[in-house]
Design a protein around this motif. Structure first.
Motif, mmCIF file in Angstrom:
data_model
loop_
_atom_site.group_PDB
_atom_site.id
_atom_site.type_symbol
_atom_site.label_atom_id
_atom_site.label_comp_id
_atom_site.label_asym_id
_atom_site.label_seq_id
_atom_site.Cartn_x
_atom_site.Cartn_y
_atom_site.Cartn_z
ATOM 1 N N PRO A 5 21.460 21.308 -33.331
ATOM 2 C CA PRO A 5 20.715 22.486 -33.798
ATOM 3 C C PRO A 5 21.274 23.762 -33.180
ATOM 4 C CG PRO A 5 19.418 21.215 -32.237
ATOM 5 C CD PRO A 5 20.658 20.421 -32.497
ATOM 6 N N GLU A 6 21.176 24.835 -33.926
ATOM 7 C CA GLU A 6 21.704 26.112 -33.452
ATOM 8 C C GLU A 6 20.650 27.193 -33.585
ATOM 9 O OE1 GLU A 6 25.316 26.834 -35.688
ATOM 10 O OE2 GLU A 6 26.462 25.991 -34.022
ATOM 11 N N LEU A 7 20.827 28.256 -32.828
ATOM 12 C CA LEU A 7 20.004 29.448 -33.003
ATOM 13 C C LEU A 7 20.922 30.584 -33.452
ATOM 14 C CD1 LEU A 7 20.600 31.444 -30.354
ATOM 15 C CD2 LEU A 7 19.219 29.730 -29.192
ATOM 16 N N THR A 8 20.292 31.596 -34.019
ATOM 17 C CA THR A 8 21.041 32.792 -34.417
ATOM 18 C C THR A 8 20.747 33.883 -33.411
ATOM 19 O OG1 THR A 8 20.779 32.196 -36.739
ATOM 20 C CG2 THR A 8 21.388 34.485 -36.287
ATOM 21 N N VAL A 9 21.802 34.491 -32.875
ATOM 22 C CA VAL A 9 21.610 35.574 -31.913
ATOM 23 C C VAL A 9 22.197 36.865 -32.485
ATOM 24 C CG1 VAL A 9 23.672 34.817 -30.623
ATOM 25 C CG2 VAL A 9 22.067 36.394 -29.551
ATOM 26 N N SER A 10 21.426 37.937 -32.364
ATOM 27 C CA SER A 10 21.962 39.237 -32.785
ATOM 28 C C SER A 10 21.658 40.268 -31.711
ATOM 29 C CB SER A 10 21.387 39.665 -34.137
ATOM 30 O OG SER A 10 20.024 39.935 -33.998
ATOM 31 N N VAL A 11 22.582 41.209 -31.561
ATOM 32 C CA VAL A 11 22.412 42.297 -30.593
ATOM 33 C C VAL A 11 22.487 43.607 -31.362
ATOM 34 C CG1 VAL A 11 23.315 43.416 -28.522
ATOM 35 C CG2 VAL A 11 23.520 40.930 -28.774
ATOM 36 N N VAL A 12 21.390 44.362 -31.278
ATOM 37 C CA VAL A 12 21.286 45.618 -32.021
ATOM 38 C C VAL A 12 21.098 46.759 -31.020
ATOM 39 C CG1 VAL A 12 19.897 46.864 -33.724
ATOM 40 C CG2 VAL A 12 20.274 44.427 -33.990
ATOM 41 N N THR A 13 21.741 47.890 -31.299
ATOM 42 C CA THR A 13 21.578 49.096 -30.470
ATOM 43 C C THR A 13 21.263 50.254 -31.415
ATOM 44 O OG1 THR A 13 23.823 49.971 -30.610
ATOM 45 C CG2 THR A 13 23.462 48.202 -29.008
ATOM 46 N N PRO A 14 20.955 51.438 -30.875
ATOM 47 C CA PRO A 14 20.718 52.587 -31.769
ATOM 48 C C PRO A 14 21.942 52.900 -32.642
ATOM 49 C CG PRO A 14 19.908 53.069 -29.574
ATOM 50 C CD PRO A 14 20.643 51.773 -29.464
#
Ligand code: ATP
Length: 141
Positions: A5-14
């Motif tokens: 199983p996997e997770l989705t990771v996202s990194v958001v900035t302004p």
């Protein structure tokens, strides 16, 4: 054959989305300490320290991202990281960070001489961000 199983990771900035990937393990530094998140982890909301996050993308490889503080939310196998600034290790300009470090050190000295506590706090945060970028850009070299 059963897939891990996997997770989705996202990194958001302004400035927009800095990173998105699938992973089996993400190691984050929260203000409370280190937090490892694997698929099906219980939901969590935490504030992030000025440090790095490490995203496992292969058996022996982690993507590394410098985070200048923010917060994370994990639920339904989606890890959302909202940071005030974030840079992938490969996109860090180390000489820029060195210049920022020197500027911050000078500001700290001046703020101490003037007993300006609020400027001292701001300059100390700038120094932390610069040192973090230098550390992440040079890690495992
Ligand atoms: P500087 O004084 O060098 O601008 P800063 O800490 O004030 O550093 P931030 O305000 O945290 O910079 O970030 C502004 C933008 O510049 C953000 O998009 C951030 O990701 C980017 N950035 C800052 N420093 C670096 C660096 N050394 N390498 C790559 N990108 C950087």
């Amino acid at each position: 054959m059963s897939e891990k199983p996997e997770l989705t990771v996202s990194v958001v900035t302004p400035d927009g989305k800095v990173y998105e990937n699938q992973s089996t393990l993400v190691i984050c530094k929260t203000t409370e300490g280190e937090l490892g998140i694997m698929p099906n982890h219980t939901p969590v909301l935490a504030s992030l320290a000025i440090d790095e996050i490490r995203v496992k993308v292969a058996e022996d490889h982690f993507d590394e991202i410098a985070i200048s503080g923010g917060f994370l939310e994990f639920s339904d196998n989606t890890l959302s990281i909202v940071a005030s600034a974030a840079e992938r290790k490969e996109s860090i300009d180390t000489s820029r960070a060195e210049r920022a470090r020197k500027r911050a050190e000078k500001r700290i000295e001046e703020a101490r001489n003037k007993h300006d506590d609020s400027e001292l706090k701001r300059a100390e945060i700038s120094l932390k961000r610069a040192i973090n970028r230098i550390k992440v850009s040079g890690s495992s070299k």
